[in-house]
Write a protein that holds these residues in place. Structure first.
Motif, PDB file in Angstrom:
ATOM      1  N   THR A  64       1.244-159.049-107.037  1.00 31.58           N
ATOM      2  CA  THR A  64       1.594-159.833-105.845  1.00 31.58           C
ATOM      3  C   THR A  64       1.248-159.088-104.564  1.00 31.58           C
ATOM      4  O   THR A  64       0.581-159.639-103.673  1.00 31.58           O
ATOM      5  N   SER A  94      -2.676-158.378-104.260  1.00 32.83           N
ATOM      6  CA  SER A  94      -3.421-159.603-103.974  1.00 32.83           C
ATOM      7  C   SER A  94      -3.182-160.068-102.547  1.00 32.83           C
ATOM      8  O   SER A  94      -4.116-160.489-101.851  1.00 32.83           O
ATOM      9  N   ALA A  95      -1.919-159.988-102.107  1.00 29.23           N
ATOM     10  CA  ALA A  95      -1.593-160.403-100.741  1.00 29.23           C
ATOM     11  C   ALA A  95      -2.306-159.525 -99.710  1.00 29.23           C
ATOM     12  O   ALA A  95      -2.868-160.036 -98.722  1.00 29.23           O
TER      13      ALA A  95
END
Length: 215
Positions: free
Chosen positions: A197, A200-201
């Motif tokens: 998470t 990727s962010a």
């Protein structure tokens, strides 16, 4: 990604074989020896390919210092035999790290690394689908290694697919990413979900900021 496939070399195939073993082969002394042999072959091929331009990067020096400290810790270990079993592979890992850094830092090789990593992760998904009952509700990945380790491998594969999606969106890329995410969640590794998470962010944010910069 299609263009990268057409540029695959023998070195890439050897490295992909190593990645495939890393992702699908359970921990076993004999299989570890085979993996070490493949790793040594990759290092030799890279040294032959980059013999005139081989560079010792600063991060390699840091890794070498860390390796030396690991060897020194053997003399202060409570269980020297167990420590030796863990650190005896460090010399090959150091050479593999230096060789990989020299090879994959050139041109499109880094993208090829990410593509091969994703391919190996998909092989791992297939292996787990065939060897474990993914519908049992239990954690998946124990036949290969610790489920947190397996989950982390899937997490980085998802991040690499996010990178390829940011380059050009295609349906088959979404499907690959979806498969990897499903198997990541099947490992029930919270730390891996966190890595996926956050990484990727950050990748999405950095990419869009670069696209908004004036030329």
């Amino acid at each position: 990604m299609e263009k990268l496939i057409s540029k695959i070399t023998i070195i890439d195939l050897v490295f992909f074989t190593l990645l495939a073993m890393f992702f699908t082969v359970p921990e076993h002394p004999v299989l570890s020896l085979v993996a070490n042999a493949v790793a040594a072959m990759f290092c030799i091929l890279v040294l032959m390919d980059t013999r005139e331009n081989f560079t010792i990067h600063s991060v390699s020096v840091i890794y070498a210092v860390f390796s030396f400290l690991c060897f020194v810790s053997y003399f202060y270990s409570i269980n020297p035999d167990a420590s030796m079993r863990r650190i005896k592979s460090i010399p090959l890992l150091l050479i593999l790290f230096c060789a990989g850094l020299n090879y994959f830092s050139r041109g499109e090789n880094l993208q090829k690394f990410m593509m091969m990593y994703v391919g190996a992760a998909l092989l791992s998904c297939g292996y787990l689908f065939l060897t474990e009952n993914i519908f049992s509700g239990e954690t998946v990945g124990w036949t290969i290694s610790n489920t947190n380790i397996v989950g982390t491998r899937f997490a980085f594969a998802v991040v690499f697919m996010v990178y390829f999606l940011l380059q050009k969106v295609k349906l088959w890329k979404w499907l690959i990413a979806a498969v990897l995410v499903v198997f990541l969640f099947l490992t029930a590794s919270r730390s891996s979900v966190f890595i996926m998470t956050i990484s990727s962010a950050l990748l999405v944010i950095i990419t869009f900021r670069q696209k908004r910069k004036p030329i």
